[in-house]
Design an enzyme around this catalytic site. Structure first.
Site, PDB file in Angstrom:
ATOM      1  CE  LYS A  22     -48.746 -92.616  63.579  1.00 33.11           C
ATOM      2  NZ  LYS A  22     -47.679 -92.200  62.657  1.00 33.11           N
ATOM      3  CB  CYS A 117     -37.035 -85.861  62.312  1.00 32.06           C
ATOM      4  SG  CYS A 117     -38.124 -86.956  63.186  1.00 32.06           S
ATOM      5  NE  ARG A 399     -47.018 -86.387  65.263  1.00 33.08           N
ATOM      6  CZ  ARG A 399     -45.889 -86.286  64.612  1.00 33.08           C
ATOM      7  NH1 ARG A 399     -44.838 -85.761  65.190  1.00 33.08           N
ATOM      8  NH2 ARG A 399     -45.787 -86.707  63.356  1.00 33.08           N
TER       9      ARG A 399
HETATM   10  C1  UD1 Z   1     -42.364 -95.273  58.722  1.00 37.25           C
HETATM   11  C2  UD1 Z   1     -43.406 -95.118  59.802  1.00 37.25           C
HETATM   12  C3  UD1 Z   1     -42.744 -94.949  61.160  1.00 37.25           C
HETATM   13  C4  UD1 Z   1     -41.758 -96.092  61.423  1.00 37.25           C
HETATM   14  C5  UD1 Z   1     -40.801 -96.254  60.246  1.00 37.25           C
HETATM   15  C6  UD1 Z   1     -39.918 -97.500  60.388  1.00 37.25           C
HETATM   16  C7  UD1 Z   1     -45.220 -94.084  58.616  1.00 37.25           C
HETATM   17  C8  UD1 Z   1     -46.059 -92.866  58.400  1.00 37.25           C
HETATM   18  N1  UD1 Z   1     -44.235 -93.961  59.493  1.00 37.25           N
HETATM   19  O1  UD1 Z   1     -41.613 -94.052  58.692  1.00 37.25           O
HETATM   20  O2  UD1 Z   1     -43.764 -94.934  62.156  1.00 37.25           O
HETATM   21  O3  UD1 Z   1     -41.013 -95.795  62.591  1.00 37.25           O
HETATM   22  O4  UD1 Z   1     -41.529 -96.396  59.022  1.00 37.25           O
HETATM   23  O5  UD1 Z   1     -40.681 -98.641  60.523  1.00 37.25           O
HETATM   24  O6  UD1 Z   1     -45.475 -95.119  58.032  1.00 37.25           O
HETATM   25  N2  UD1 Z   1     -34.202 -93.546  55.165  1.00 37.25           N
HETATM   26  C9  UD1 Z   1     -33.225 -93.103  54.307  1.00 37.25           C
HETATM   27  N3  UD1 Z   1     -33.584 -92.530  53.127  1.00 37.25           N
HETATM   28  C10 UD1 Z   1     -34.893 -92.380  52.762  1.00 37.25           C
HETATM   29  C11 UD1 Z   1     -35.896 -92.856  53.643  1.00 37.25           C
HETATM   30  C12 UD1 Z   1     -35.515 -93.430  54.829  1.00 37.25           C
HETATM   31  O7  UD1 Z   1     -32.036 -93.209  54.615  1.00 37.25           O
HETATM   32  O8  UD1 Z   1     -35.163 -91.856  51.667  1.00 37.25           O
HETATM   33  C13 UD1 Z   1     -33.819 -94.168  56.440  1.00 37.25           C
HETATM   34  C14 UD1 Z   1     -34.379 -93.429  57.634  1.00 37.25           C
HETATM   35  O9  UD1 Z   1     -33.548 -92.363  58.000  1.00 37.25           O
HETATM   36  C15 UD1 Z   1     -34.434 -94.504  58.680  1.00 37.25           C
HETATM   37  C16 UD1 Z   1     -34.758 -95.758  57.861  1.00 37.25           C
HETATM   38  O10 UD1 Z   1     -34.415 -95.442  56.519  1.00 37.25           O
HETATM   39  O11 UD1 Z   1     -33.186 -94.657  59.290  1.00 37.25           O
HETATM   40  C17 UD1 Z   1     -36.204 -96.212  57.932  1.00 37.25           C
HETATM   41  O12 UD1 Z   1     -37.040 -95.134  57.565  1.00 37.25           O
HETATM   42  P1  UD1 Z   1     -38.436 -95.350  56.820  1.00 37.25           P
HETATM   43  O13 UD1 Z   1     -38.719 -96.805  56.760  1.00 37.25           O
HETATM   44  O14 UD1 Z   1     -38.417 -94.579  55.557  1.00 37.25           O
HETATM   45  O15 UD1 Z   1     -39.432 -94.664  57.820  1.00 37.25           O
HETATM   46  P2  UD1 Z   1     -40.664 -93.754  57.459  1.00 37.25           P
HETATM   47  O16 UD1 Z   1     -41.313 -94.215  56.203  1.00 37.25           O
HETATM   48  O17 UD1 Z   1     -40.276 -92.311  57.584  1.00 37.25           O
END
Ligand code: UD1
Length: 420
Positions: A22, A117, A399
């Site tokens: 996914k 979220c 999902r």
């Molecule tokens: C992706 C995955 C999700 C997984 C996560 C961590 C997808 C569609 N989803 O989510 O299933 O749980 O990786 O492995 O691939 N953060 C920031 N600023 C940002 C972006 C992220 O502070 O701009 C923080 C988030 O709040 C979180 C951490 O970084 O604490 C990791 O998030 P991130 O790796 O970005 O997760 P997703 O890409 O949303």
């Protein structure tokens, strides 16, 4: 709302086929926006998050056609620079992944802010920082992110992420492939799904080096072309079935799973007393002895994935001894804890750390699914709980897991889906 009624006590045995990932599908569907020629993806899982992404793509003028072999052809030839509306973005945070390709292809994009979220604040600052590093202007207006470039489009540059966010690394990659000149992405995430996105982009004509490392180099090109790409299999689904076999003392071949994608998960499961070895078709997972408690901390890949934390906690709930589970990736990703408690698990929480004292047995109860991975941990616990467990709100499971109940039933579980 559908619910699952599970009678515990059956071993999970035989074999199960893992679907395409996914988390590889979502960014690659978004990446189709980068070209006016069709992108064909194969091995696309039939899960609700993919359908949500496709609804968003249709809103943006992409024509999506399903074909044989779980293939999906995405034709963004007629895509328009429409905005990604709140109504769709709020349903799935990964919708933010359309921002970079829209900006790179059209020079501007408007995407709704994803909003809160259930598993923590999840900001998008790193996504925006990546785009700004490539010369984009970014403003917030009425709950929308408006990003645009001045005249000549995005310009290659160094992008330094302050934490290895998966989504922000994907945003950086999708923006850099059409930027003018060279970009360097430092401190990005190294997840297999990012490498798979890079392979898809390369098939479309992108020039990318250093994938899977902390330093990715991208040479921008003027345009990308059509391509065909097969998605990697879902390592989180594979890990979930590994726990299903382990928790029930079963013996399961997980078809299509790859040892190398599981990172530290294999070593952690082995320390818990689970045997895992590669086969010609995937991975074999067997647990015949006692389950032992193991301490675990979630980490960016190749560390233990946050997306398997809840499932592993269900396993530790019946292990002998006590296990400390620390969540370092997302704040407040412990919604499964009180629900596992309803099944008799002994778990105490302090901040981002859970102390799981293994109990001899769990007991069936009525529980509530709260998010994707939290809900599957309840199903796993229910597989060994005495008596009957009802898991409500299983739309969370749908999902991200294709036919979870049907697959588990094929492996010997006693599960009934009550449609309602
Ligand atoms: C992706 C995955 C999700 C997984 C996560 C961590 C997808 C569609 N989803 O989510 O299933 O749980 O990786 O492995 O691939 N953060 C920031 N600023 C940002 C972006 C992220 O502070 O701009 C923080 C988030 O709040 C979180 C951490 O970084 O604490 C990791 O998030 P991130 O790796 O970005 O997760 P997703 O890409 O949303």
């Amino acid at each position: 709302m559908d619910r699952l009624v599970i009678r515990g006590g059956k071993r999970i045995e035989g074999s199960v086929q893992i679907c395409g990932a996914k988390n590889a599908a979502l960014p690659q569907i978004a990446a189709s926006l980068l070209s006016s020629e069709p992108l064909e993806l194969r091995n696309v899982p039939e899960v609700t998050d993919v359908n949500t992404m496709l609804s968003l793509m249709r809103e943006l003028g992409v024509v999506a056609t399903h074909g044989a072999g779980r293939s999906l052809v995405l034709d963004a030839g007629g895509a328009r620079n429409a905005q990604a509306p709140y109504e769709l973005v709020r349903r799935m945070r990964a919708s933010i992944l359309v921002l970079a390709p829209m900006l790179a292809r059209f020079g501007s994009a408007r995407v709704s802010l994803p909003g809160g979220c259930a598993i923590g604040a999840r900001p998008i600052d790193q996504h925006l920082k990546a785009l700004e590093s490539l010369g984009a202007n970014v403003e917030m207006e009425g709950g929308y992110i408006h990003a645009w470039t001045n005249g000549n489009g995005l310009r290659g540059n160094r992008i330094v992420l302050s934490s290895p966010s998966v989504g922000a690394t994907e945003t950086a990659l999708m923006a850099a492939v059409l930027a003018c000149g060279e970009s360097e992405i430092l401190n990005g995430a190294r997840d297999p799904e990012i490498s798979d996105l890079a392979r898809c982009l390369v098939a479309m004509g992108a020039l990318i080096q250093g994938v899977g490392t902390h330093r990715i180099l991208v040479q921008g090109v003027d345009a990308l072309h059509g391509a065909r790409h097969e998605l990697i299999t879902d390592r989180i689904e594979a890990g979930t079935y590994a726990v299903a076999a382990a928790i029930t003392g079963g013996h399961l071949e997980i078809l299509g799973a790859h040892l190398e994608h599981l990172g530290s998960v294999v070593a952690v499961l082995e320390s818990a007393g689970v045997q895992i070895w590669p086969t010609d078709r995937g991975l074999m997972v067997v647990r015949s002895g006692t389950l032992k408690s193991v301490d675990v901390s979630t980490e960016p890949y190749p560390g233990f994935p946050t997306d398997l934390q809840a499932q592993f906690m269900a396993l530790m709930a019946i292990a002998s001894g006590a296990s400390v589970i620390r969540e370092t990736v997302f704040e407040s990703r412990f919604m499964h804890v009180p629900e596992l408690g309803r099944l008799g698990a002994n778990i105490s929480l302090q901040g981002s750390t859970a102390l799981v004292r293994g109990v001899e047995r769990l007991h069936g109860a009525e529980v509530m699914a709260t998010d994707l991975r939290a809900s599957v941990s309840l199903v796993l616990a229910a597989l060994v709980a005495e008596g009957e467990t009802t898991v409500n709100r299983v739309y969370h499971l749908d999902r991200g897991y294709e036919s979870l109940d049907r697959k588990l039933v094929q492996c010997g579980a006693d599960i009934r889906r009550v449609v309602g």
